[in-house]
Motif scaffolding. Sequence first.
Motif, PDB file in Angstrom:
ATOM      1  N   TYR A 160       0.833  -1.205   0.000  1.00 13.48           N
ATOM      2  CA  TYR A 160       0.000   0.000   0.000  1.00 13.48           C
ATOM      3  C   TYR A 160       0.867   1.254   0.000  1.00 13.48           C
ATOM      4  CZ  TYR A 160      -4.787  -1.717   0.570  1.00 13.48           C
ATOM      5  OH  TYR A 160      -6.027  -2.264   0.352  1.00 13.48           O
ATOM      6  N   SER A 161       1.921   1.248   0.819  1.00 15.01           N
ATOM      7  CA  SER A 161       2.753   2.441   0.949  1.00 15.01           C
ATOM      8  C   SER A 161       3.597   2.689  -0.284  1.00 15.01           C
ATOM      9  CB  SER A 161       3.654   2.300   2.177  1.00 15.01           C
ATOM     10  OG  SER A 161       4.471   3.437   2.340  1.00 15.01           O
ATOM     11  N   SER A 162       4.139   1.629  -0.886  1.00 17.06           N
ATOM     12  CA  SER A 162       5.081   1.805  -1.991  1.00 17.06           C
ATOM     13  C   SER A 162       4.399   1.918  -3.350  1.00 17.06           C
ATOM     14  CB  SER A 162       6.081   0.643  -2.020  1.00 17.06           C
ATOM     15  OG  SER A 162       5.406  -0.588  -2.210  1.00 17.06           O
ATOM     16  N   GLN A 163       3.318   1.185  -3.565  1.00 15.61           N
ATOM     17  CA  GLN A 163       2.691   1.161  -4.884  1.00 15.61           C
ATOM     18  C   GLN A 163       1.440   2.022  -4.979  1.00 15.61           C
ATOM     19  OE1 GLN A 163       2.177  -2.609  -6.773  1.00 15.61           O
ATOM     20  NE2 GLN A 163       4.149  -3.420  -6.100  1.00 15.61           N
ATOM     21  N   PHE A 164       0.756   2.265  -3.877  1.00 15.30           N
ATOM     22  CA  PHE A 164      -0.469   3.058  -3.929  1.00 15.30           C
ATOM     23  C   PHE A 164      -0.204   4.466  -3.393  1.00 15.30           C
ATOM     24  CE2 PHE A 164      -2.667  -1.275  -3.221  1.00 15.30           C
ATOM     25  CZ  PHE A 164      -2.435  -1.607  -4.543  1.00 15.30           C
ATOM     26  N   SER A 165      -0.200   4.599  -2.073  1.00 18.08           N
ATOM     27  CA  SER A 165       0.093   5.887  -1.447  1.00 18.08           C
ATOM     28  C   SER A 165       0.180   5.661   0.063  1.00 18.08           C
ATOM     29  CB  SER A 165      -1.006   6.900  -1.754  1.00 18.08           C
ATOM     30  OG  SER A 165      -0.887   8.029  -0.918  1.00 18.08           O
ATOM     31  N   PRO A 166       1.092   6.341   0.764  1.00 22.70           N
ATOM     32  CA  PRO A 166       1.146   6.200   2.223  1.00 22.70           C
ATOM     33  C   PRO A 166      -0.156   6.627   2.893  1.00 22.70           C
ATOM     34  CG  PRO A 166       3.151   7.248   1.403  1.00 22.70           C
ATOM     35  CD  PRO A 166       2.197   7.164   0.245  1.00 22.70           C
ATOM     36  N   ARG A 167      -0.901   7.535   2.255  1.00 21.01           N
ATOM     37  CA  ARG A 167      -2.167   7.995   2.820  1.00 21.01           C
ATOM     38  C   ARG A 167      -3.257   6.934   2.754  1.00 21.01           C
ATOM     39  NH1 ARG A 167       1.771  11.309   2.589  1.00 21.01           N
ATOM     40  NH2 ARG A 167       1.496  11.433   0.331  1.00 21.01           N
ATOM     41  N   THR A 168      -3.045   5.872   1.978  1.00 18.53           N
ATOM     42  CA  THR A 168      -4.069   4.825   1.868  1.00 18.53           C
ATOM     43  C   THR A 168      -3.891   3.713   2.906  1.00 18.53           C
ATOM     44  OG1 THR A 168      -2.774   3.580   0.229  1.00 18.53           O
ATOM     45  CG2 THR A 168      -4.312   5.248  -0.611  1.00 18.53           C
ATOM     46  N   LEU A 169      -2.837   3.781   3.713  1.00 19.40           N
ATOM     47  CA  LEU A 169      -2.616   2.730   4.721  1.00 19.40           C
ATOM     48  C   LEU A 169      -3.805   2.555   5.664  1.00 19.40           C
ATOM     49  CD1 LEU A 169       1.141   3.276   5.708  1.00 19.40           C
ATOM     50  CD2 LEU A 169       0.172   1.387   4.406  1.00 19.40           C
ATOM     51  N   PRO A 170      -4.423   3.650   6.159  1.00 20.53           N
ATOM     52  CA  PRO A 170      -5.573   3.458   7.055  1.00 20.53           C
ATOM     53  C   PRO A 170      -6.731   2.712   6.417  1.00 20.53           C
ATOM     54  CG  PRO A 170      -4.730   5.702   7.239  1.00 20.53           C
ATOM     55  CD  PRO A 170      -4.030   5.061   6.086  1.00 20.53           C
ATOM     56  N   ASN A 171      -6.851   2.748   5.092  1.00 20.04           N
ATOM     57  CA  ASN A 171      -7.945   2.028   4.443  1.00 20.04           C
ATOM     58  C   ASN A 171      -7.828   0.522   4.617  1.00 20.04           C
ATOM     59  OD1 ASN A 171      -7.662   4.714   2.660  1.00 20.04           O
ATOM     60  ND2 ASN A 171      -9.761   3.962   2.551  1.00 20.04           N
ATOM     61  N   PHE A 172      -6.605   0.016   4.873  1.00 16.59           N
ATOM     62  CA  PHE A 172      -6.444  -1.404   5.197  1.00 16.59           C
ATOM     63  C   PHE A 172      -6.386  -1.621   6.703  1.00 16.59           C
ATOM     64  CE2 PHE A 172      -3.834  -5.167   6.067  1.00 16.59           C
ATOM     65  CZ  PHE A 172      -4.553  -6.137   5.378  1.00 16.59           C
ATOM     66  N   ILE A 173      -5.640  -0.762   7.404  1.00 14.29           N
ATOM     67  CA  ILE A 173      -5.472  -0.940   8.849  1.00 14.29           C
ATOM     68  C   ILE A 173      -6.805  -0.817   9.578  1.00 14.29           C
ATOM     69  CG2 ILE A 173      -4.352  -0.020  10.911  1.00 14.29           C
ATOM     70  CD1 ILE A 173      -2.085   0.943   9.130  1.00 14.29           C
ATOM     71  N   GLU A 174      -7.654   0.126   9.136  1.00 11.89           N
ATOM     72  CA  GLU A 174      -8.936   0.361   9.803  1.00 11.89           C
ATOM     73  C   GLU A 174     -10.032  -0.570   9.314  1.00 11.89           C
ATOM     74  OE1 GLU A 174      -9.739   4.479   9.160  1.00 11.89           O
ATOM     75  OE2 GLU A 174      -7.943   5.151  10.235  1.00 11.89           O
ATOM     76  N   ASN A 175      -9.686  -1.538   8.477  1.00 13.06           N
ATOM     77  CA  ASN A 175     -10.659  -2.525   8.014  1.00 13.06           C
ATOM     78  C   ASN A 175     -11.086  -3.399   9.190  1.00 13.06           C
ATOM     79  OD1 ASN A 175     -12.027  -4.720   6.859  1.00 13.06           O
ATOM     80  ND2 ASN A 175     -10.804  -4.634   4.996  1.00 13.06           N
ATOM     81  N   ARG A 176     -12.352  -3.324   9.563  1.00  7.88           N
ATOM     82  CA  ARG A 176     -12.838  -4.050  10.735  1.00  7.88           C
ATOM     83  C   ARG A 176     -12.735  -5.566  10.559  1.00  7.88           C
ATOM     84  NH1 ARG A 176     -11.768  -0.552  14.234  1.00  7.88           N
ATOM     85  NH2 ARG A 176     -13.035   1.335  14.229  1.00  7.88           N
TER      86      ARG A 176
END
Length: 401
Positions: free
Chosen positions: A81-97
């Motif tokens: 997510y950080s290297s290929q998408f964007s560091p700002r998109t990390l919460p979209n996976f981490i906050e996945n319930r």
Amino acid sequence: MQKLKLLYRETNWWWPLLYGVGGAFLTALVLAIDLYAKELFPNDWKTTLGLAQTIHSAVFTGLLTMMTFTFSTILVVLTTYSSQFSPRTLPNFIENRQVQHIFGIFIGTVTYSITMLFFMRPSLKDSVVASAVAVIVVLIAIIAFVAFVHIVSQSIRVTTLLDRLHEEGCTLITEHIDAIKEGHYQLVSSQEESYPFHVTAAQTGYLQAIDYDAVMKSGQRVTIDVAIGSYVTQGQRIGSAAQQEVEQGIIIGPTRSAEQDFPFVIQKLTEVALRAISPGINDPNTARHAMRQIGDLLRRYTVLQDGDLLVTGEGAVTVNRLAFSDFLYLTFYQLRHYGEEDISVLATMLEALEIMKRDALPEHKASIDRFIPFVCSEVDWSALNEWDRRHLEQAQEKALL
């Protein structure tokens, strides 16, 4: 209330901790049954203490290995997510319930196994429930692991991320429009209204959200001169109020949050598109899909007129909003710069502009029409071959219709 909602959304350890505590309570319940209620069960259900210890030892070892593999997989996904998408998109996976629940199941089952091993003493001559519960726990963990593999295989796909970002933006816009229809929000023309007391930033960071109920208590009237998502410094004047002590309802943090910040969702989509057209990744089709998602979200946004946001209740709060023309420029100016040599990227950018014009207010349509020539302003038309030039000219003409 808004602060608690934001804390709940961004707190990633809550569910794993709850499952861990649940595992400890399950141990207490199983021990209580084995010590005081085992005569209620048939003798055929009983297992010796040695067999129960062997089962729990094998369960603990297997679950610990499974949890280690899961944690390693999560780190791989976060790196992707950080290297290929964007560091700002990390919460979209981490906050996945779903991910948090699965990781919590592993923590809960490991907690149960290790605590049961600790309490299995010679005084516990035989066991009725402990071994059966251990088998059930393993089966639940296996199901959770299969579900985790499925979730990771879906989450690692860029289209899944883009769809989630699109859904996140749609939810924000829908809530905003519904609040306006219900009369809770109003869009008013920008005005230089000032109250006697200054509102200052309590810390340096981004304006993440505003707890309107907390700010409006006791009939408070407040004007916030910066838009949500703006970077502010400690002590900076960000507005004015009719009374003192309103800072506690203004939430400032080290990162932006999508709780009330629609432009932040657009920024994440833009960053995914920028990363896709970078030379290191070179995936223009992903960038094109992201720009179409941006076009659809801004199509929903363009039904809202420019102006400040007025929230009324016990009091009133006026919050600055970014003008649509500025929002449009900030969305596309980097994409135009880095994608100017790719005809497909420029054509899709024009397509996105055409999409957002479909439901736009007349003043927003005018802004889009003025912006369209800017997209191709750096193109050397004379250097293009006939096919590329015709394709780009057709896309530009269609956008201007």
